[in-house]
Design a protein around this motif. Structure first.
Motif, PDB file in Angstrom:
ATOM      1  N   LEU A  21      10.754 -50.519   5.241  1.00 11.36           N
ATOM      2  CA  LEU A  21      11.604 -50.931   6.365  1.00 11.36           C
ATOM      3  C   LEU A  21      10.750 -51.352   7.550  1.00 11.36           C
ATOM      4  O   LEU A  21      11.012 -52.373   8.191  1.00 11.36           O
ATOM      5  CB  LEU A  21      12.543 -49.793   6.758  1.00 11.36           C
ATOM      6  CG  LEU A  21      13.449 -50.048   7.955  1.00 11.36           C
ATOM      7  CD1 LEU A  21      14.402 -51.206   7.682  1.00 11.36           C
ATOM      8  CD2 LEU A  21      14.224 -48.788   8.316  1.00 11.36           C
ATOM      9  N   ALA A  22       9.699 -50.586   7.829  1.00  7.61           N
ATOM     10  CA  ALA A  22       8.800 -50.917   8.939  1.00  7.61           C
ATOM     11  C   ALA A  22       8.131 -52.268   8.718  1.00  7.61           C
ATOM     12  O   ALA A  22       7.991 -53.056   9.656  1.00  7.61           O
ATOM     13  CB  ALA A  22       7.743 -49.830   9.103  1.00  7.61           C
ATOM     14  N   ASP A  23       7.739 -52.557   7.498  1.00  4.06           N
ATOM     15  CA  ASP A  23       7.096 -53.837   7.185  1.00  4.06           C
ATOM     16  C   ASP A  23       8.052 -55.001   7.437  1.00  4.06           C
ATOM     17  O   ASP A  23       7.672 -56.018   8.018  1.00  4.06           O
ATOM     18  CB  ASP A  23       6.621 -53.825   5.742  1.00  4.06           C
ATOM     19  CG  ASP A  23       5.752 -55.013   5.394  1.00  4.06           C
ATOM     20  OD1 ASP A  23       4.895 -55.387   6.221  1.00  4.06           O
ATOM     21  OD2 ASP A  23       5.933 -55.574   4.295  1.00  4.06           O
ATOM     22  N   VAL A  24       9.300 -54.845   7.016  1.00  2.30           N
ATOM     23  CA  VAL A  24      10.298 -55.901   7.223  1.00  2.30           C
ATOM     24  C   VAL A  24      10.579 -56.090   8.719  1.00  2.30           C
ATOM     25  O   VAL A  24      10.611 -57.215   9.215  1.00  2.30           O
ATOM     26  CB  VAL A  24      11.600 -55.572   6.465  1.00  2.30           C
ATOM     27  CG1 VAL A  24      12.726 -56.512   6.855  1.00  2.30           C
ATOM     28  CG2 VAL A  24      11.366 -55.624   4.960  1.00  2.30           C
ATOM     29  N   ILE A  25      10.763 -54.996   9.443  1.00  5.18           N
ATOM     30  CA  ILE A  25      11.062 -55.070  10.876  1.00  5.18           C
ATOM     31  C   ILE A  25       9.888 -55.653  11.655  1.00  5.18           C
ATOM     32  O   ILE A  25      10.065 -56.450  12.583  1.00  5.18           O
ATOM     33  CB  ILE A  25      11.436 -53.681  11.426  1.00  5.18           C
ATOM     34  CG1 ILE A  25      12.691 -53.142  10.748  1.00  5.18           C
ATOM     35  CG2 ILE A  25      11.604 -53.710  12.936  1.00  5.18           C
ATOM     36  CD1 ILE A  25      13.944 -53.936  10.978  1.00  5.18           C
ATOM     37  N   ALA A  26       8.671 -55.273  11.283  1.00  3.02           N
ATOM     38  CA  ALA A  26       7.478 -55.801  11.972  1.00  3.02           C
ATOM     39  C   ALA A  26       7.402 -57.316  11.832  1.00  3.02           C
ATOM     40  O   ALA A  26       6.923 -58.006  12.733  1.00  3.02           O
ATOM     41  CB  ALA A  26       6.216 -55.144  11.428  1.00  3.02           C
ATOM     42  N   GLY A  27       7.897 -57.840  10.728  1.00  6.60           N
ATOM     43  CA  GLY A  27       7.912 -59.282  10.511  1.00  6.60           C
ATOM     44  C   GLY A  27       8.844 -60.029  11.449  1.00  6.60           C
ATOM     45  O   GLY A  27       8.747 -61.238  11.599  1.00  6.60           O
ATOM     46  N   THR A  28       9.744 -59.310  12.114  1.00  7.19           N
ATOM     47  CA  THR A  28      10.667 -59.944  13.060  1.00  7.19           C
ATOM     48  C   THR A  28      10.107 -59.955  14.478  1.00  7.19           C
ATOM     49  O   THR A  28      10.760 -60.447  15.389  1.00  7.19           O
ATOM     50  CB  THR A  28      12.027 -59.226  13.068  1.00  7.19           C
ATOM     51  OG1 THR A  28      11.870 -57.917  13.635  1.00  7.19           O
ATOM     52  CG2 THR A  28      12.624 -59.129  11.678  1.00  7.19           C
ATOM     53  N   GLY A  29       8.929 -59.355  14.661  1.00  6.09           N
ATOM     54  CA  GLY A  29       8.311 -59.327  15.978  1.00  6.09           C
ATOM     55  C   GLY A  29       8.609 -58.080  16.785  1.00  6.09           C
ATOM     56  O   GLY A  29       8.162 -57.949  17.919  1.00  6.09           O
ATOM     57  N   LYS A  30       9.366 -57.145  16.225  1.00 11.44           N
ATOM     58  CA  LYS A  30       9.667 -55.908  16.942  1.00 11.44           C
ATOM     59  C   LYS A  30       8.545 -54.891  16.731  1.00 11.44           C
ATOM     60  O   LYS A  30       7.769 -54.987  15.792  1.00 11.44           O
ATOM     61  CB  LYS A  30      10.989 -55.321  16.454  1.00 11.44           C
ATOM     62  CG  LYS A  30      12.178 -56.183  16.801  1.00 11.44           C
ATOM     63  CD  LYS A  30      13.415 -55.342  16.879  1.00 11.44           C
ATOM     64  CE  LYS A  30      14.596 -56.192  17.224  1.00 11.44           C
ATOM     65  NZ  LYS A  30      14.974 -56.110  18.592  1.00 11.44           N
ATOM     66  N   GLU A  31       8.494 -53.913  17.619  1.00  9.18           N
ATOM     67  CA  GLU A  31       7.560 -52.795  17.476  1.00  9.18           C
ATOM     68  C   GLU A  31       8.187 -51.775  16.527  1.00  9.18           C
ATOM     69  O   GLU A  31       9.399 -51.539  16.577  1.00  9.18           O
ATOM     70  CB  GLU A  31       7.292 -52.138  18.830  1.00  9.18           C
ATOM     71  CG  GLU A  31       6.678 -53.066  19.850  1.00  9.18           C
ATOM     72  CD  GLU A  31       5.248 -53.426  19.508  1.00  9.18           C
ATOM     73  OE1 GLU A  31       4.517 -52.578  18.976  1.00  9.18           O
ATOM     74  OE2 GLU A  31       4.871 -54.584  19.783  1.00  9.18           O
ATOM     75  N   VAL A  32       7.372 -51.165  15.685  1.00  7.88           N
ATOM     76  CA  VAL A  32       7.927 -50.232  14.700  1.00  7.88           C
ATOM     77  C   VAL A  32       6.909 -49.149  14.370  1.00  7.88           C
ATOM     78  O   VAL A  32       5.699 -49.370  14.442  1.00  7.88           O
ATOM     79  CB  VAL A  32       8.379 -50.994  13.426  1.00  7.88           C
ATOM     80  CG1 VAL A  32       7.211 -51.617  12.711  1.00  7.88           C
ATOM     81  CG2 VAL A  32       9.179 -50.108  12.500  1.00  7.88           C
ATOM     82  N   GLN A  33       7.420 -47.977  14.030  1.00  8.73           N
ATOM     83  CA  GLN A  33       6.607 -46.873  13.535  1.00  8.73           C
ATOM     84  C   GLN A  33       7.219 -46.375  12.236  1.00  8.73           C
ATOM     85  O   GLN A  33       8.443 -46.372  12.080  1.00  8.73           O
ATOM     86  CB  GLN A  33       6.606 -45.686  14.498  1.00  8.73           C
ATOM     87  CG  GLN A  33       5.830 -45.847  15.746  1.00  8.73           C
ATOM     88  CD  GLN A  33       5.911 -44.585  16.612  1.00  8.73           C
ATOM     89  OE1 GLN A  33       6.666 -43.661  16.355  1.00  8.73           O
ATOM     90  NE2 GLN A  33       5.111 -44.587  17.661  1.00  8.73           N
ATOM     91  N   ALA A  34       6.384 -45.928  11.332  1.00  4.79           N
ATOM     92  CA  ALA A  34       6.824 -45.262  10.106  1.00  4.79           C
ATOM     93  C   ALA A  34       5.823 -44.149   9.822  1.00  4.79           C
ATOM     94  O   ALA A  34       4.623 -44.387   9.787  1.00  4.79           O
ATOM     95  CB  ALA A  34       6.879 -46.238   8.940  1.00  4.79           C
ATOM     96  N   PHE A  35       6.321 -42.935   9.655  1.00  2.77           N
ATOM     97  CA  PHE A  35       5.443 -41.816   9.358  1.00  2.77           C
ATOM     98  C   PHE A  35       6.240 -40.737   8.636  1.00  2.77           C
ATOM     99  O   PHE A  35       7.466 -40.797   8.569  1.00  2.77           O
ATOM    100  CB  PHE A  35       4.787 -41.260  10.622  1.00  2.77           C
ATOM    101  CG  PHE A  35       5.746 -40.839  11.702  1.00  2.77           C
ATOM    102  CD1 PHE A  35       6.105 -39.519  11.852  1.00  2.77           C
ATOM    103  CD2 PHE A  35       6.291 -41.777  12.565  1.00  2.77           C
ATOM    104  CE1 PHE A  35       6.992 -39.124  12.848  1.00  2.77           C
ATOM    105  CE2 PHE A  35       7.160 -41.400  13.571  1.00  2.77           C
ATOM    106  CZ  PHE A  35       7.516 -40.065  13.707  1.00  2.77           C
TER     107      PHE A  35
END
Length: 96
Positions: A21-35
């Motif tokens: 999910l983080a990888d997909v969201i990061a592709g939209t230009g948003k900031e994201v964290q996954a841990f």
């Protein structure tokens, strides 16, 4: 900020799901964290994974959050884990 908490047993794919999910969201230009947080390092143990999504830089790196969504991959965890911990009045639950 959108916050998501995943509940599963180790080996069920919550970490992979959170990172995907983080990888997909990061592709939209948003900031994201996954841990993830593992209470025990063995397969089948209860664990949680987390996502944070925002349009601004995310400065919070703590596992504690008030999630907007709670995803429960193993329904049996509702009997042994407090999945409602720190939820909001409008938190949405998805139990598969």
């Amino acid at each position: 900020m959108l916050e998501i908490r995943w509940h599963s047993r180790a080996g069920q794919g919550a970490v992979t799901g959170a990172k995907g999910l983080a990888d997909v969201i990061a592709g939209t230009g948003k900031e994201v964290q996954a841990f993830a947080f593992y209470g025990s390092a063995k397969r089948g143990a209860s664990m949680t994974a987390y996502n944070r999504i925002d349009s601004e830089p995310i400065l919070n790196h703590e596992k504690f959050m008030n999630p907007d969504y709670i995803l429960v991959i193993d329904p049996g965890l509702v009997f042994i884990t407090n999945i409602c911990l720190y939820d909001k009045p409008l938190t949405k639950y998805i139990i598969t």
